[in-house]
Write a protein that holds these residues in place. Structure first.
Motif, PDB file in Angstrom:
ATOM      1  N   PRO A 149    -103.050   5.083 -11.814  1.00  0.00           N
ATOM      2  CA  PRO A 149    -103.648   6.032 -11.729  1.00  0.00           C
ATOM      3  C   PRO A 149    -105.390   5.910 -11.733  1.00  0.00           C
ATOM      4  O   PRO A 149    -105.979   4.825 -12.280  1.00  0.00           O
ATOM      5  CB  PRO A 149    -103.473   6.263 -12.965  1.00  0.00           C
ATOM      6  N   THR A 150    -105.576   6.758 -11.431  1.00  0.00           N
ATOM      7  CA  THR A 150    -107.362   6.664 -11.560  1.00  0.00           C
ATOM      8  C   THR A 150    -107.626   8.777 -11.782  1.00  0.00           C
ATOM      9  O   THR A 150    -106.948   9.241 -10.861  1.00  0.00           O
ATOM     10  CB  THR A 150    -108.047   6.302  -9.857  1.00  0.00           C
ATOM     11  N   PHE A 151    -109.097   8.669 -12.536  1.00  0.00           N
ATOM     12  CA  PHE A 151    -109.081  10.315 -12.715  1.00  0.00           C
ATOM     13  C   PHE A 151    -110.383   9.914 -13.089  1.00  0.00           C
ATOM     14  O   PHE A 151    -112.215   8.697 -12.842  1.00  0.00           O
ATOM     15  CB  PHE A 151    -109.475  10.541 -14.521  1.00  0.00           C
ATOM     16  N   PRO A 152    -111.387  11.073 -11.877  1.00  0.00           N
ATOM     17  CA  PRO A 152    -113.116  11.839 -11.926  1.00  0.00           C
ATOM     18  C   PRO A 152    -113.169  10.493 -13.241  1.00  0.00           C
ATOM     19  O   PRO A 152    -112.679  11.214 -14.637  1.00  0.00           O
ATOM     20  CB  PRO A 152    -112.498  13.526 -12.671  1.00  0.00           C
ATOM     21  N   ILE A 153    -114.283  10.385 -13.591  1.00  0.00           N
ATOM     22  CA  ILE A 153    -115.228   9.375 -14.866  1.00  0.00           C
ATOM     23  C   ILE A 153    -116.589   9.747 -14.148  1.00  0.00           C
ATOM     24  O   ILE A 153    -116.832  10.092 -13.456  1.00  0.00           O
ATOM     25  CB  ILE A 153    -114.938   7.962 -14.506  1.00  0.00           C
ATOM     26  N   ASP A 154    -117.431  10.766 -16.178  1.00  0.00           N
ATOM     27  CA  ASP A 154    -118.503  11.127 -15.766  1.00  0.00           C
ATOM     28  C   ASP A 154    -119.407  10.208 -16.872  1.00  0.00           C
ATOM     29  O   ASP A 154    -118.776   9.187 -17.698  1.00  0.00           O
ATOM     30  CB  ASP A 154    -118.602  13.033 -15.866  1.00  0.00           C
ATOM     31  N   ILE A 155    -120.486   9.041 -16.186  1.00  0.00           N
ATOM     32  CA  ILE A 155    -120.530   8.313 -16.952  1.00  0.00           C
ATOM     33  C   ILE A 155    -122.146   8.667 -17.064  1.00  0.00           C
ATOM     34  O   ILE A 155    -122.622   9.049 -16.441  1.00  0.00           O
ATOM     35  CB  ILE A 155    -120.909   6.851 -16.670  1.00  0.00           C
ATOM     36  N   GLU A 156    -122.749   8.815 -18.580  1.00  0.00           N
ATOM     37  CA  GLU A 156    -124.460   9.072 -19.115  1.00  0.00           C
ATOM     38  C   GLU A 156    -124.598   7.675 -19.234  1.00  0.00           C
ATOM     39  O   GLU A 156    -124.241   7.093 -20.869  1.00  0.00           O
ATOM     40  CB  GLU A 156    -124.025  10.161 -20.036  1.00  0.00           C
ATOM     41  N   LYS A 157    -125.570   7.032 -19.116  1.00  0.00           N
ATOM     42  CA  LYS A 157    -125.973   5.515 -20.293  1.00  0.00           C
ATOM     43  C   LYS A 157    -126.213   5.913 -20.984  1.00  0.00           C
ATOM     44  O   LYS A 157    -125.959   4.895 -21.731  1.00  0.00           O
ATOM     45  CB  LYS A 157    -127.310   5.407 -18.867  1.00  0.00           C
ATOM     46  N   ASP A 158    -126.879   6.791 -21.322  1.00  0.00           N
ATOM     47  CA  ASP A 158    -127.277   6.720 -22.914  1.00  0.00           C
ATOM     48  C   ASP A 158    -126.215   6.804 -23.442  1.00  0.00           C
ATOM     49  O   ASP A 158    -126.449   6.901 -25.212  1.00  0.00           O
ATOM     50  CB  ASP A 158    -128.818   7.692 -23.713  1.00  0.00           C
ATOM     51  N   LYS A 159    -124.773   7.542 -23.585  1.00  0.00           N
ATOM     52  CA  LYS A 159    -123.957   7.974 -24.354  1.00  0.00           C
ATOM     53  C   LYS A 159    -122.300   7.107 -24.283  1.00  0.00           C
ATOM     54  O   LYS A 159    -121.958   6.236 -24.742  1.00  0.00           O
ATOM     55  CB  LYS A 159    -123.359   9.365 -23.670  1.00  0.00           C
ATOM     56  N   CYS A 160    -122.197   6.443 -23.194  1.00  0.00           N
ATOM     57  CA  CYS A 160    -121.170   5.501 -22.756  1.00  0.00           C
ATOM     58  C   CYS A 160    -121.252   4.219 -23.173  1.00  0.00           C
ATOM     59  O   CYS A 160    -122.270   3.748 -23.582  1.00  0.00           O
ATOM     60  CB  CYS A 160    -120.724   5.437 -21.504  1.00  0.00           C
ATOM     61  N   HIS A 161    -120.027   4.115 -23.451  1.00  0.00           N
ATOM     62  CA  HIS A 161    -119.839   1.727 -24.049  1.00  0.00           C
ATOM     63  C   HIS A 161    -120.970   1.423 -23.375  1.00  0.00           C
ATOM     64  O   HIS A 161    -120.455   1.594 -22.190  1.00  0.00           O
ATOM     65  CB  HIS A 161    -118.864   2.513 -24.828  1.00  0.00           C
ATOM     66  N   SER A 162    -121.301   0.492 -24.448  1.00  0.00           N
ATOM     67  CA  SER A 162    -121.885  -1.051 -23.197  1.00  0.00           C
ATOM     68  C   SER A 162    -121.321  -0.792 -22.176  1.00  0.00           C
ATOM     69  O   SER A 162    -121.534  -1.535 -20.986  1.00  0.00           O
ATOM     70  CB  SER A 162    -122.806  -2.054 -23.499  1.00  0.00           C
ATOM     71  N   LEU A 163    -119.805  -1.560 -22.261  1.00  0.00           N
ATOM     72  CA  LEU A 163    -119.023  -2.456 -22.104  1.00  0.00           C
ATOM     73  C   LEU A 163    -118.354  -1.637 -20.487  1.00  0.00           C
ATOM     74  O   LEU A 163    -117.910  -1.698 -18.888  1.00  0.00           O
ATOM     75  CB  LEU A 163    -117.520  -1.883 -22.355  1.00  0.00           C
TER      76      LEU A 163
ATOM     77  N   LEU B 208    -115.345   1.328   1.516  1.00  0.00           N
ATOM     78  CA  LEU B 208    -117.239   1.154   1.387  1.00  0.00           C
ATOM     79  C   LEU B 208    -118.150   2.148   1.157  1.00  0.00           C
ATOM     80  O   LEU B 208    -118.675   2.193   0.928  1.00  0.00           O
ATOM     81  CB  LEU B 208    -117.009   1.043   3.512  1.00  0.00           C
ATOM     82  N   GLU B 209    -117.743   3.373   0.934  1.00  0.00           N
ATOM     83  CA  GLU B 209    -118.699   4.482   0.736  1.00  0.00           C
ATOM     84  C   GLU B 209    -118.775   3.647  -0.937  1.00  0.00           C
ATOM     85  O   GLU B 209    -118.130   4.050  -2.177  1.00  0.00           O
ATOM     86  CB  GLU B 209    -118.120   5.555   0.616  1.00  0.00           C
ATOM     87  N   LYS B 210    -120.582   3.695  -1.431  1.00  0.00           N
ATOM     88  CA  LYS B 210    -120.680   3.923  -2.640  1.00  0.00           C
ATOM     89  C   LYS B 210    -120.713   4.846  -2.741  1.00  0.00           C
ATOM     90  O   LYS B 210    -121.765   6.064  -3.235  1.00  0.00           O
ATOM     91  CB  LYS B 210    -122.252   3.234  -2.695  1.00  0.00           C
ATOM     92  N   PRO B 211    -120.538   5.091  -4.733  1.00  0.00           N
ATOM     93  CA  PRO B 211    -120.489   6.457  -5.400  1.00  0.00           C
ATOM     94  C   PRO B 211    -122.129   6.671  -6.150  1.00  0.00           C
ATOM     95  O   PRO B 211    -122.764   5.327  -6.304  1.00  0.00           O
ATOM     96  CB  PRO B 211    -119.673   5.834  -6.140  1.00  0.00           C
ATOM     97  N   LEU B 212    -122.953   7.554  -6.657  1.00  0.00           N
ATOM     98  CA  LEU B 212    -123.724   7.982  -7.423  1.00  0.00           C
ATOM     99  C   LEU B 212    -123.759   6.490  -9.339  1.00  0.00           C
ATOM    100  O   LEU B 212    -122.469   6.717  -8.962  1.00  0.00           O
ATOM    101  CB  LEU B 212    -123.666   9.274  -7.833  1.00  0.00           C
ATOM    102  N   VAL B 213    -124.560   5.789  -9.052  1.00  0.00           N
ATOM    103  CA  VAL B 213    -124.076   5.036 -10.236  1.00  0.00           C
ATOM    104  C   VAL B 213    -124.140   6.279 -11.454  1.00  0.00           C
ATOM    105  O   VAL B 213    -123.076   6.004 -12.300  1.00  0.00           O
ATOM    106  CB  VAL B 213    -125.461   4.605 -10.415  1.00  0.00           C
ATOM    107  N   GLN B 214    -124.678   6.913 -11.629  1.00  0.00           N
ATOM    108  CA  GLN B 214    -124.974   7.867 -12.526  1.00  0.00           C
ATOM    109  C   GLN B 214    -123.088   8.566 -13.038  1.00  0.00           C
ATOM    110  O   GLN B 214    -123.173   8.778 -14.467  1.00  0.00           O
ATOM    111  CB  GLN B 214    -126.141   9.527 -13.249  1.00  0.00           C
ATOM    112  N   LYS B 215    -122.724   8.963 -12.020  1.00  0.00           N
ATOM    113  CA  LYS B 215    -122.041   9.946 -11.210  1.00  0.00           C
ATOM    114  C   LYS B 215    -120.728   9.582 -10.553  1.00  0.00           C
ATOM    115  O   LYS B 215    -121.243   9.684  -9.888  1.00  0.00           O
ATOM    116  CB  LYS B 215    -122.241  11.201 -11.317  1.00  0.00           C
ATOM    117  N   ILE B 216    -119.549   8.714 -11.549  1.00  0.00           N
ATOM    118  CA  ILE B 216    -118.522   8.195 -10.545  1.00  0.00           C
ATOM    119  C   ILE B 216    -117.075   9.421 -10.663  1.00  0.00           C
ATOM    120  O   ILE B 216    -116.731   9.714 -11.566  1.00  0.00           O
ATOM    121  CB  ILE B 216    -117.585   6.769 -10.687  1.00  0.00           C
ATOM    122  N   ILE B 217    -117.166   9.475  -9.046  1.00  0.00           N
ATOM    123  CA  ILE B 217    -116.014  10.604  -9.213  1.00  0.00           C
ATOM    124  C   ILE B 217    -114.897  10.568  -8.312  1.00  0.00           C
ATOM    125  O   ILE B 217    -115.404   9.325  -7.144  1.00  0.00           O
ATOM    126  CB  ILE B 217    -116.447  11.871  -8.649  1.00  0.00           C
ATOM    127  N   ASN B 218    -114.129   9.759  -8.592  1.00  0.00           N
ATOM    128  CA  ASN B 218    -112.746   9.055  -7.464  1.00  0.00           C
ATOM    129  C   ASN B 218    -111.792   9.993  -7.748  1.00  0.00           C
ATOM    130  O   ASN B 218    -110.773  10.194  -8.654  1.00  0.00           O
ATOM    131  CB  ASN B 218    -112.205   7.533  -7.691  1.00  0.00           C
TER     132      ASN B 218
END
Length: 664
Positions: free
Chosen positions: A393-407, A13-23
């Motif tokens: 399989p799940t891996f650490p993911i870095d998401i930057e709004k201005d660089k990642c694909h809209s999907l 139930l813990e929410k990650p940060l919007v800008q950076k999702i690490i699982n």
């Protein structure tokens, strides 16, 4: 495939940060609640249904281990987990098939006791003599145990081929025990069966095809031996199981009513009608409904009395096989169950025959049954060890709004917003986004890196939704496929094709469960995969309390710690019907008996070595070693291999040929 410790998992139930999702690790398939420490033995009994299908032989002790009581309610029990550890110390590696001959004795005693009670209840003036169909399990030690345990009951054998006839003649001891000869027959088969009567065997040749009548007549005249013959009737009544086509007009074996009349005429013409003494029918294996059995008995009883009235010296009534066992413990009209007890079965057999004979004022016959599954299933337990677990399989993911694909960003936004109110809608949204991502990638509009992010986010969303569903314990329409997507695969050290061919071929259900850690709550949902490279080499259907489940509740697997699973009620057909898919051979097998000091290992049957299995497919191990020696010499000469490397390679090659086909 190392498991991560529970402390490393994110709270569902813990929410990650919007800008950076690490699982870092997958969320557990089942919510591990605060009630974990309150998990009880009774919870495991209910979950796996052992009190439904296991009584009186299998239960769970206070240590959370499965126990086996080979003599049922009449004797002590063994801790199966401790027994396996003791066998491993004797260098008997898993997979391991454990036979309990005491269970065979108990099953034979119960079957004979049930018929004895039925005979007393209905004042039946005849008797009962059972026979065991060798085709159910032809292993020598099993057949020997059956003959020895059944000796006091004149318990005989049934054969369906010449090789099985040879086994039966070598194993039977009691001259009053019956030897029922079924199956296709040629002159040599019939000659051997008739000559065996000179040795004191009570052989009865059952005519399965009309052509066998002439063979039997001619052979009997040539040998000067008066045979005892039976006729297998094709009943119009058909079984309700997978083997329902064993009866009916298109059945493989048996004579139609018109063919029976022709057989009568041929026997009369040969002045051998008195040789016809037995009627046999078989409506299929594992009959789940007692109503089906009653219907067949009614029809067959009328055939029996009519044969007597036509002048045949009828003496035996063989009701064939079909007595089922309750694989799932539901006591229902379901292919993996039965809605009657062994006593119900015996009562109905005795009552139907008595009523038919009394009506026509005929002497009642000796009743024969060919119950194989009901005798052999419980005595065998297949043990396998889990080698590893494959999770989503799940891996650490870095998401930057201005660089990642809209999907990717859209999938991440959904992940952040998932809650108990919108999890159903979110699930359908991510299914659609995943499909869009695959399509965009195929047309070159999404690169590999972004597709990986979409895929990983999809699984994290699924895990989060599942966590909410499990946590709230609420059913949501449209989420039926969620658990199926998130199952773990537990890789087990065995071959479905070798040890459980019916699981693969006809989707037979067998009880499967851990044999230890049953005082712990299972926190994973999984299916079992074997060692073969075939995608069918898995078990993906399991018994539930009321329906078939597409998963099994399992415990977390820790690298370096043994996790043992047992497959129960597998002693009928599986051992003998196994195939050498990927050249995995017979497993190690032991026969364990109770004694005054606990138990002793009565027999050890080592599983196939690689050389033995290769010989089945016409490879000579010595020739193979010599071929490899020549190849290493050539490599040495060409300096592609050192002398030490060539010695090491040949050493491994020769040792492998002598080793067990399974992993150690």
């Amino acid at each position: 495939m190392k498991e991560i410790s529970p402390s490393q998992n994110l709270n569902v139930l813990e929410k990650p940060l919007v800008q950076k999702i690490i699982n870092l690790d997958p969320i557990k398939k089942l919510e591990k609640s605060s009630a974990q420490s309150q998990w009880s033995i009774q919870d495991s009994e209910e979950l796996y249904g052992i009190n439904r299908w296991g009584i009186p032989y299998f239960s769970i002790n206070n240590l959370g281990h499965i126990t086996v009581a080979p003599k049922g309610n009449r004797g002590r029990s063994l801790d199966l987990f401790k027994l396996v550890k003791a066998l491993e110390e004797r260098s008997l590696n898993l997979p391991l098939l454990i036979h309990f001959p005491d269970i065979i004795e108990d099953r034979i005693e119960e079957l004979n006791s049930c018929f004895a009670h039925a005979i007393t209840r209905y004042n039946y003036e005849g008797s009962y003599q059972g026979v065991f169909p060798i085709k159910v399990n032809q292993q020598r030690h099993i057949v020997q145990a059956i003959v020895n345990c059944g000796n006091n009951h004149k318990y005989g054998l049934e054969v369906g081929s010449k090789p099985e006839l040879l086994i039966a003649l070598a194993q039977l001891k009691e001259s009053n025990a019956l030897l029922i000869c079924n199956g296709y027959k040629d002159q040599k088969y019939i000659e051997t069966a008739l000559l065996a009567r000179r040795l004191g065997y009570q052989t009865i040749v059952v005519v399965e095809q009309l052509s066998e009548i002439k063979l039997a007549i001619d052979t009997a005249k040539t040998q000067g031996i008066r045979p005892v013959l039976g006729i297998r009737a094709k009943l119009s009544s058909k079984g309700d199981s997978r083997w329902g086509n064993s009866a009916g007009d298109k059945a493989k074996f048996g004579l139609t009513i018109s063919e029976i009349m022709e057989a009568i005429e041929q026997l009369k013409a040969a002045e051998m009608l008195e040789s016809l003494q037995l009627l046999h029918f078989h409506i299929g294996s594992q009959i789940s409904s007692i109503a089906t059995i009653k219907e067949a008995l009614t029809e067959a009883s009328q055939i029996y009395v009519n044969l007597s009235q036509l002048g045949a010296s009828m003496k035996y009534f063989d009701v064939g096989g079909g007595l089922g066992i309750d694989y799932d413990g539901s006591h229902s009209h379901f292919p993996a169950s039965k809605n009657y007890s062994m006593q119900n079965y015996a009562n109905d057999v005795v009552a139907a025959i008595k009523i038919a004979c009394e009506t026509q004022k005929l002497k009642v016959p000796i009743i024969i049954s060919e119950s194989g599954r009901a005798i052999a299933s419980h005595q065998s337990v297949l043990l396998t060890n889990v080698l590893g677990v494959d999770k989503i399989p799940t891996f650490p993911i870095d998401i930057e709004k201005d660089k990642c694909h809209s999907l990717v960003q859209e999938m991440a936004n959904i992940y952040d917003a998932i809650n108990s109110a919108n999890c159903q809608e979110s699930y359908h949204d991510i299914l659609q986004l995943k499909k869009e991502g695959e399509s965009l990638f195929s047309f070159g509009y999404l690169n590999l890196k972004d597709r990986a992010k979409v895929e990983s986010l999809f699984w994290q969303c699924c895990q989060r939704i599942q966590g909410i569903v499990n946590h709230t314990n609420t059913g949501f329409d449209g989420l039926e496929t969620l658990n199926e997507l998130l199952f773990s695969t537990y890789y087990c050290n065995f071959s479905v094709f070798q040890s459980l061919p019916d699981s693969w071929a006809i989707e037979q259900l067998f009880p499967v469960m851990p044999i230890h850690r049953l005082n712990e709550k299972p926190t994973e949902l999984g299916i079992l995969a074997d060692l073969t490279c075939d995608s069918d080499g898995q078990i993906a259907k399991f018994i539930g309390s009321q329906e078939v489940k597409p998963h099994l509740e399992l415990h977390q697997f820790y690298e370096g710690q043994p996790y043992y699973l047992g497959i129960f009620l597998s002693g009928a057909y599986q051992e003998i019907m196994g195939s050498l898919h990927n050249l995995f051979g017979d497993t190690n097998a032991v026969h364990v008996r109770l004694d005054s000091e606990g138990y002793h290992i009565e027999h050890v049957v080592r599983g196939n070595s690689m050389a033995e299995v290769l010989k089945y497919v016409q490879y000579d191990s010595q020739d193979m070693v010599e071929t490899m020696r020549q190849k290493t010499e050539k490599a040495l000469k060409e300096k592609r291999l050192t002398l030490k490397e060539s010695w090491l390679f040949l050493k491994h090659y020769e040792e492998a040929l002598c080793n067990y086909t399974y992993l150690r």
